[in-house]
Enzyme design. Structure first.
Site, PDB file in Angstrom:
ATOM      1  N   TYR A  34       0.822  -1.266  -0.137  1.00  0.00           N
ATOM      2  CA  TYR A  34       0.179   0.034  -0.077  1.00  0.00           C
ATOM      3  C   TYR A  34       0.987   1.263  -0.018  1.00  0.00           C
ATOM      4  O   TYR A  34       0.495   2.149  -0.554  1.00  0.00           O
ATOM      5  CB  TYR A  34      -0.965  -0.036   1.354  1.00  0.00           C
ATOM      6  CG  TYR A  34      -1.884   1.251   1.360  1.00  0.00           C
ATOM      7  CD1 TYR A  34      -2.960   1.043   0.622  1.00  0.00           C
ATOM      8  CD2 TYR A  34      -1.490   2.322   2.052  1.00  0.00           C
ATOM      9  CE1 TYR A  34      -3.586   2.443   0.549  1.00  0.00           C
ATOM     10  CE2 TYR A  34      -2.387   3.549   2.106  1.00  0.00           C
ATOM     11  CZ  TYR A  34      -3.404   3.440   1.220  1.00  0.00           C
ATOM     12  OH  TYR A  34      -4.052   4.602   1.360  1.00  0.00           O
ATOM     13  N   VAL A  88      -0.141  11.643   4.525  1.00  0.00           N
ATOM     14  CA  VAL A  88       0.094  10.148   3.802  1.00  0.00           C
ATOM     15  C   VAL A  88      -1.425   9.558   4.512  1.00  0.00           C
ATOM     16  O   VAL A  88      -1.419   9.687   5.797  1.00  0.00           O
ATOM     17  CB  VAL A  88       0.883   9.460   4.155  1.00  0.00           C
ATOM     18  CG1 VAL A  88       0.855   7.992   3.856  1.00  0.00           C
ATOM     19  CG2 VAL A  88       2.287   9.937   3.494  1.00  0.00           C
ATOM     20  N   GLY A  89      -2.113   9.108   3.892  1.00  0.00           N
ATOM     21  CA  GLY A  89      -3.473   8.251   4.415  1.00  0.00           C
ATOM     22  C   GLY A  89      -3.066   7.087   4.938  1.00  0.00           C
ATOM     23  O   GLY A  89      -2.284   6.368   4.716  1.00  0.00           O
ATOM     24  N   SER A 116      -2.976  14.494   7.056  1.00  0.00           N
ATOM     25  CA  SER A 116      -4.044  14.156   5.917  1.00  0.00           C
ATOM     26  C   SER A 116      -5.393  13.771   6.871  1.00  0.00           C
ATOM     27  O   SER A 116      -5.229  13.311   7.930  1.00  0.00           O
ATOM     28  CB  SER A 116      -3.626  12.679   5.326  1.00  0.00           C
ATOM     29  OG  SER A 116      -4.960  12.313   4.593  1.00  0.00           O
ATOM     30  N   GLN A 137      -4.177  18.800   5.836  1.00  0.00           N
ATOM     31  CA  GLN A 137      -4.512  18.716   4.236  1.00  0.00           C
ATOM     32  C   GLN A 137      -6.030  18.095   4.332  1.00  0.00           C
ATOM     33  O   GLN A 137      -6.396  17.323   4.963  1.00  0.00           O
ATOM     34  CB  GLN A 137      -3.645  17.466   3.810  1.00  0.00           C
ATOM     35  CG  GLN A 137      -4.216  17.465   2.207  1.00  0.00           C
ATOM     36  CD  GLN A 137      -3.995  16.019   1.592  1.00  0.00           C
ATOM     37  OE1 GLN A 137      -4.489  15.036   2.381  1.00  0.00           O
ATOM     38  NE2 GLN A 137      -3.313  15.845   0.674  1.00  0.00           N
ATOM     39  N   LYS A 261      -2.571  21.368  -3.147  1.00  0.00           N
ATOM     40  CA  LYS A 261      -1.897  20.461  -3.623  1.00  0.00           C
ATOM     41  C   LYS A 261      -2.185  19.553  -4.667  1.00  0.00           C
ATOM     42  O   LYS A 261      -3.470  19.114  -4.657  1.00  0.00           O
ATOM     43  CB  LYS A 261      -1.627  19.566  -2.314  1.00  0.00           C
ATOM     44  CG  LYS A 261      -0.687  18.276  -2.390  1.00  0.00           C
ATOM     45  CD  LYS A 261      -0.627  17.603  -1.122  1.00  0.00           C
ATOM     46  CE  LYS A 261       0.570  16.538  -1.210  1.00  0.00           C
ATOM     47  NZ  LYS A 261       0.009  15.400  -2.242  1.00  0.00           N
ATOM     48  N   HIS A 285       0.576  13.008  -6.734  1.00  0.00           N
ATOM     49  CA  HIS A 285       0.009  12.027  -5.553  1.00  0.00           C
ATOM     50  C   HIS A 285       0.946  10.796  -5.585  1.00  0.00           C
ATOM     51  O   HIS A 285       0.512   9.763  -5.456  1.00  0.00           O
ATOM     52  CB  HIS A 285      -1.431  11.534  -6.105  1.00  0.00           C
ATOM     53  CG  HIS A 285      -2.043  11.529  -4.688  1.00  0.00           C
ATOM     54  ND1 HIS A 285      -2.733  12.288  -4.130  1.00  0.00           N
ATOM     55  CD2 HIS A 285      -2.327  10.229  -3.831  1.00  0.00           C
ATOM     56  CE1 HIS A 285      -3.440  12.041  -3.083  1.00  0.00           C
ATOM     57  NE2 HIS A 285      -3.282  10.646  -2.834  1.00  0.00           N
ATOM     58  N   SER A 317       6.462  14.144  -4.617  1.00  0.00           N
ATOM     59  CA  SER A 317       6.317  13.056  -5.385  1.00  0.00           C
ATOM     60  C   SER A 317       7.548  13.004  -6.197  1.00  0.00           C
ATOM     61  O   SER A 317       8.181  13.843  -7.021  1.00  0.00           O
ATOM     62  CB  SER A 317       5.444  13.229  -6.548  1.00  0.00           C
ATOM     63  OG  SER A 317       3.908  13.404  -5.927  1.00  0.00           O
TER      64      SER A 317
END
Length: 389
Positions: A34, A88-89, A116, A137, A261, A285, A317
């Site tokens: 992930y 970051v989720g 996030s 965010q 963003k 992303h 990124s």
């Protein structure tokens, strides 16, 4: 060289690649994939890291050089380095308590941490750790009342910068996550359970810190959601698609600095300027949304050249090291962010992962600055070899 290594550095892992390899050993496969993967065939993920490394820097060895200082001022705050921790989720899924570990390290090193909406610590908790210095965010809700309440909480928590995300109008197609049951709605398979059993440290720390949840969103979620219901809730509650009409009320409501963003072209920067946006983060992303898109370094160079004197241009990124930070700054970024690099650090070293990763990046960047005789961060563009960005 030893005297110049920043505090908190662990000599067993002198590169982000070393941290990534160790994190892969310690995290369950579904969690590591992930973190590590892109979308579709990973074309843009690979381009991000490859094309930034085509940027070359010019040293001036006979210049009168006194010292190299990486302190950087943006939005009225002077940070100790020109990089921060990107949002970051599901951080706590990848490593238990990860957002709190990283927020604490960022605060101690005086670099920004961006939380996030869909991470696993709350706005309030991260604000407490960072004494109100963390950025937040916003992943745009479908309901204005929910949007307004989240923004109100960020203001009460004294977040100095609100970042609004524009590059997730739809979920990226990520084959690894689909195979691992981490698409929406998520599911926990026997295969995943066996992977957890093979990573006892991760499993034990998850037991200690509890199952990861969307802590910021808890007040708005019905109690007792199963995984399928959670997927439905997220789908109904959030719409990542932004436009000017959705941004205007946010700009009116938010009194602090506002950053957009996910910007990838000049037309969107023009709109951001009209809306009174204070800064943009050029980003794709992390290559997780559009495999057929550009790498971030290409639009960064164009956007920085055209708009760098009108708003704060930043980038994430594809940045994985101190030299990569230098390449982005030379290409026109005023500031940079990294997500995966810091999560590799936490996955590899747990509670010391944030400190070590920041120390590693500071040490690498300091070496580059001294090598090319660059005294200030804002001087990096003078060292860009043209035509390489």
């Amino acid at each position: 060289m030893g005297k110049k290594i920043a505090k908190g550095f662990d000599a067993r892992y002198p590169s982000i690649s070393d941290l990534r390899n160790r994190a892969m050993e310690k995290m369950p496969k579904f969690a590591f994939e992930y973190l590590d993967g892109g979308c579709n065939e990973d074309v843009n993920l690979i381009k991000n890291t490859a094309e930034i490394r085509e940027v070359e820097l010019l040293p001036y060895y006979l210049s009168k050089h006194t010292e190299s200082v990486m302190k950087t001022e943006i939005f009225g705050h002077t940070y100790d380095a020109p990089f921060g921790i990107a949002p970051v989720g599901l951080q706590g899924l990848m490593w238990p308590n990860a957002p709190e570990i990283l927020a604490k390290a960022a605060f101690e090193h005086n670099v920004p941490f961006v939380l996030s909406t869909v991470s696993t610590s709350s706005i309030e908790r991260i604000s407490e750790i960072t004494e109100g210095q963390a950025w937040f965010q916003l992943y745009h809700p479908t309901e204005n009342s929910l949007r307004d309440d989240i923004i109100r909480r960020a203001a009460v928590a004294e977040c100095p910068v609100l970042v609004i995300l524009c590059d997730v109008p739809t979920f990226g197609f990520r084959p690894r996550d689909i195979r691992n049951g981490l698409a929406m709605p998520p599911k926990m398979s026997l295969k995943n359970i066996l992977q957890i059993m093979g990573k006892p440290e991760w499993a034990m720390k998850t037991l200690i810190h509890g199952q990861p949840n969307f802590e910021t969103l808890k007040p708005y979620m019905p109690k007792g959601l199963d995984l399928k219901q959670l997927g439905k809730f997220m789908d109904q509650t959030f719409s990542g698609r932004l436009n000017e009409e959705k941004i205007k009320p946010i700009r009116d409501m938010w009194k602090g600095k506002l950053v957009l963003k996910g910007v990838a072209n000049e037309a969107d920067v023009e709109k951001a300027l009209r809306l009174g946006i204070d800064g943009v983060i050029v980003s794709n992303h992390g290559g997780r949304q559009l495999d057929a898109g550009e790498s971030t370094i290409k639009p960064l160079s164009r956007i920085a050249e055209k708009y760098g004197d009108q708003l704060t241009v930043m980038m994430d990124s594809g940045i994985r090291s101190g030299p990569d930070v230098a390449r982005a700054l030379a290409s026109g970024a005023k500031f940079t962010f990294m997500g995966r690099s810091f999560m590799y650090g936490v996955g590899a070293l747990g509670n010391n992962g944030g400190n070590h990763t920041i120390s590693l990046l500071k040490t690498e960047l300091q070496q580059v600055m001294e090598q090319i005789c660059c005294e200030r961060v804002e001087d990096f563009p003078k060292h860009l070899i043209k035509g390489k960005a």
